[in-house]
Design a protein around this motif. Structure first.
Motif, mmCIF file in Angstrom:
data_model
loop_
_atom_site.group_PDB
_atom_site.id
_atom_site.type_symbol
_atom_site.label_atom_id
_atom_site.label_comp_id
_atom_site.label_asym_id
_atom_site.label_seq_id
_atom_site.Cartn_x
_atom_site.Cartn_y
_atom_site.Cartn_z
ATOM 1 N N ASP A 64 -25.000 23.262 -41.708
ATOM 2 C CA ASP A 64 -26.430 22.859 -41.462
ATOM 3 C C ASP A 64 -26.657 21.348 -40.766
ATOM 4 O OD1 ASP A 64 -26.895 25.379 -42.197
ATOM 5 O OD2 ASP A 64 -27.561 24.642 -44.181
ATOM 6 N N ALA A 65 -25.757 20.401 -41.157
ATOM 7 C CA ALA A 65 -26.313 19.252 -40.556
ATOM 8 C C ALA A 65 -25.682 19.037 -39.353
ATOM 9 C CB ALA A 65 -25.358 18.305 -41.913
ATOM 10 N N PHE A 66 -24.529 19.827 -38.914
ATOM 11 C CA PHE A 66 -24.245 19.613 -37.568
ATOM 12 C C PHE A 66 -25.190 20.521 -36.671
ATOM 13 C CE2 PHE A 66 -19.935 17.826 -39.009
ATOM 14 C CZ PHE A 66 -19.847 16.983 -38.102
ATOM 15 N N ARG A 67 -25.718 21.670 -37.240
ATOM 16 C CA ARG A 67 -26.523 22.492 -36.242
ATOM 17 C C ARG A 67 -27.791 21.530 -36.244
ATOM 18 N NH1 ARG A 67 -25.498 28.271 -38.787
ATOM 19 N NH2 ARG A 67 -23.639 29.039 -37.464
ATOM 20 N N ALA A 68 -28.088 20.813 -37.079
ATOM 21 C CA ALA A 68 -29.407 20.273 -37.032
ATOM 22 C C ALA A 68 -29.560 19.213 -35.947
ATOM 23 C CB ALA A 68 -29.903 19.827 -38.491
ATOM 24 N N THR A 69 -28.467 18.724 -35.384
ATOM 25 C CA THR A 69 -28.191 17.730 -34.688
ATOM 26 C C THR A 69 -28.692 18.254 -33.159
ATOM 27 O OG1 THR A 69 -26.037 17.979 -33.952
ATOM 28 C CG2 THR A 69 -26.585 16.335 -35.575
ATOM 29 N N HIS A 71 -28.300 21.171 -29.565
ATOM 30 C CA HIS A 71 -27.318 21.443 -28.674
ATOM 31 C C HIS A 71 -26.162 20.484 -28.511
ATOM 32 C CE1 HIS A 71 -25.933 23.602 -25.022
ATOM 33 N NE2 HIS A 71 -25.913 22.354 -24.577
ATOM 34 N N GLY A 72 -25.065 21.180 -28.321
ATOM 35 C CA GLY A 72 -23.901 20.363 -28.401
ATOM 36 C C GLY A 72 -23.084 20.267 -29.972
ATOM 37 N N TRP A 73 -23.775 20.658 -30.892
ATOM 38 C CA TRP A 73 -23.364 20.385 -32.538
ATOM 39 C C TRP A 73 -21.860 20.720 -32.327
ATOM 40 C CZ3 TRP A 73 -21.339 24.231 -35.574
ATOM 41 C CH2 TRP A 73 -21.873 25.337 -35.282
ATOM 42 N N GLN A 74 -21.324 21.740 -31.578
ATOM 43 C CA GLN A 74 -19.907 22.151 -32.012
ATOM 44 C C GLN A 74 -19.229 21.139 -31.285
ATOM 45 O OE1 GLN A 74 -20.329 26.119 -30.094
ATOM 46 N NE2 GLN A 74 -20.002 27.195 -32.100
ATOM 47 N N LYS A 75 -19.587 20.735 -30.147
ATOM 48 C CA LYS A 75 -18.551 19.454 -29.615
ATOM 49 C C LYS A 75 -18.528 18.197 -30.605
ATOM 50 C CE LYS A 75 -17.993 16.599 -25.536
ATOM 51 N NZ LYS A 75 -17.375 15.514 -26.336
ATOM 52 N N ARG A 76 -19.824 18.058 -31.123
ATOM 53 C CA ARG A 76 -19.838 16.812 -32.058
ATOM 54 C C ARG A 76 -19.070 16.980 -33.195
ATOM 55 N NH1 ARG A 76 -24.822 16.718 -29.627
ATOM 56 N NH2 ARG A 76 -25.914 18.063 -31.286
#
Length: 91
Positions: A64-69, A71-76
């Motif tokens: 959830d924390a990464f998705r909340a960032t 577009h591009g959350w998977q790369k991050r």
């Protein structure tokens, strides 16, 4: 049923019967416009893929924390894992 005002998009309204009647298939558009619109799809398929698709499980709060960032959350997330590997490399 009354529409939810928060879901109404004035820049992209729901199509009317008239809109559907006036619609033309993509193939009926001029070739130059088709070419332009095809170029808007994104980068396309990689010539030599460097990433592997797989299934992995993460804690809900981490995902959830990464998705909340946005577009591009998977790369991050991938970059964060690479950084962890650099800091914890053995050998």
């Amino acid at each position: 049923m009354k529409p939810n005002p928060e879901l109404i998009d004035d820049d992209n309204p729901e199509w009317t019967e008239e809109d559907f009647k006036n619609a033309v298939p993509f193939s009926a558009l001029p070739e130059s416009l088709q070419t332009t619109l095809r170029g808007l799809k994104g980068r396309g398929k990689q010539q030599s893929p460097t990433k592997v698709s797989m299934t992995v499980r993460f804690d809900r709060d981490v995902l959830d924390a990464f998705r909340a960032t946005g577009h591009g959350w998977q790369k991050r997330m991938n970059d964060a894992l690479k950084e962890w590997l650099k800091e914890h490399a053995t050998g």
